[in-house]
Design a protein around this motif. Sequence first.
Motif, PDB file in Angstrom:
ATOM      1  N   MET A 130      15.456 -32.304 -45.928  1.00  0.00           N
ATOM      2  CA  MET A 130      15.117 -33.657 -45.551  1.00  0.00           C
ATOM      3  C   MET A 130      14.335 -33.659 -44.238  1.00  0.00           C
ATOM      4  N   SER A 131      14.610 -32.711 -43.369  1.00  0.00           N
ATOM      5  CA  SER A 131      13.921 -32.655 -42.093  1.00  0.00           C
ATOM      6  C   SER A 131      12.429 -32.442 -42.277  1.00  0.00           C
ATOM      7  N   ASP A 132      12.055 -31.601 -43.244  1.00  0.00           N
ATOM      8  CA  ASP A 132      10.637 -31.360 -43.507  1.00  0.00           C
ATOM      9  C   ASP A 132       9.952 -32.650 -43.945  1.00  0.00           C
ATOM     10  N   ARG A 133      10.610 -33.400 -44.801  1.00  0.00           N
ATOM     11  CA  ARG A 133      10.029 -34.672 -45.262  1.00  0.00           C
ATOM     12  C   ARG A 133       9.894 -35.648 -44.091  1.00  0.00           C
ATOM     13  N   LEU A 134      10.887 -35.700 -43.261  1.00  0.00           N
ATOM     14  CA  LEU A 134      10.845 -36.588 -42.103  1.00  0.00           C
ATOM     15  C   LEU A 134       9.707 -36.191 -41.158  1.00  0.00           C
ATOM     16  N   ASP A 135       9.563 -34.901 -40.933  1.00  0.00           N
ATOM     17  CA  ASP A 135       8.479 -34.426 -40.074  1.00  0.00           C
ATOM     18  C   ASP A 135       7.116 -34.779 -40.660  1.00  0.00           C
ATOM     19  N   ARG A 136       6.976 -34.625 -41.972  1.00  0.00           N
ATOM     20  CA  ARG A 136       5.704 -34.948 -42.625  1.00  0.00           C
ATOM     21  C   ARG A 136       5.418 -36.445 -42.566  1.00  0.00           C
ATOM     22  N   LEU A 137       6.440 -37.261 -42.729  1.00  0.00           N
ATOM     23  CA  LEU A 137       6.244 -38.708 -42.636  1.00  0.00           C
ATOM     24  C   LEU A 137       5.850 -39.127 -41.217  1.00  0.00           C
ATOM     25  N   LYS A 138       6.458 -38.496 -40.224  1.00  0.00           N
ATOM     26  CA  LYS A 138       6.093 -38.817 -38.843  1.00  0.00           C
ATOM     27  C   LYS A 138       4.652 -38.413 -38.542  1.00  0.00           C
ATOM     28  N   ALA A 139       4.224 -37.270 -39.080  1.00  0.00           N
ATOM     29  CA  ALA A 139       2.835 -36.845 -38.907  1.00  0.00           C
ATOM     30  C   ALA A 139       1.890 -37.828 -39.596  1.00  0.00           C
ATOM     31  N   LEU A 140       2.282 -38.286 -40.773  1.00  0.00           N
ATOM     32  CA  LEU A 140       1.482 -39.280 -41.490  1.00  0.00           C
ATOM     33  C   LEU A 140       1.388 -40.576 -40.692  1.00  0.00           C
ATOM     34  N   ALA A 141       2.490 -41.005 -40.116  1.00  0.00           N
ATOM     35  CA  ALA A 141       2.483 -42.236 -39.312  1.00  0.00           C
ATOM     36  C   ALA A 141       1.529 -42.101 -38.128  1.00  0.00           C
ATOM     37  N   ASP A 142       1.522 -40.938 -37.494  1.00  0.00           N
ATOM     38  CA  ASP A 142       0.600 -40.710 -36.378  1.00  0.00           C
ATOM     39  C   ASP A 142      -0.846 -40.782 -36.850  1.00  0.00           C
ATOM     40  N   THR A 143      -1.125 -40.150 -37.989  1.00  0.00           N
ATOM     41  CA  THR A 143      -2.484 -40.169 -38.541  1.00  0.00           C
ATOM     42  C   THR A 143      -2.906 -41.581 -38.901  1.00  0.00           C
ATOM     43  N   LEU A 144      -2.006 -42.327 -39.529  1.00  0.00           N
ATOM     44  CA  LEU A 144      -2.322 -43.708 -39.896  1.00  0.00           C
ATOM     45  C   LEU A 144      -2.571 -44.574 -38.668  1.00  0.00           C
ATOM     46  N   GLU A 145      -1.771 -44.377 -37.644  1.00  0.00           N
ATOM     47  CA  GLU A 145      -1.948 -45.159 -36.422  1.00  0.00           C
ATOM     48  C   GLU A 145      -3.327 -44.898 -35.806  1.00  0.00           C
TER      49      GLU A 145
END
Length: 80
Positions: free
Chosen positions: A1-16
């Motif tokens: 689950m940590s990997d998914r969370l890390d990937r989602l946070k990276a996506l949020a940064d990219t989207l921002e």
Amino acid sequence: MSDRLDRLKALADTLEDSIAQADPEKRGPLAAQFRATLADIEALDQDAKAGDPIDELAKRRSARGAGTASGEDRPARGSR
């Protein structure tokens, strides 16, 4: 689950970053995806804080005492 969370946070940064750089007419869909990504991150964070349901049940049973899970400490029916 940590990997998914890390990937989602990276996506949020990219989207921002993308929202800040995008043309005004393209910001709406990016903002919607950003909100959805933040909601997914929040849900995963809540799941992580809640812990594993099986572990939680085991902790509750342990706190009550081992005998109560099997019914050993309960009075027989009709003996009240």
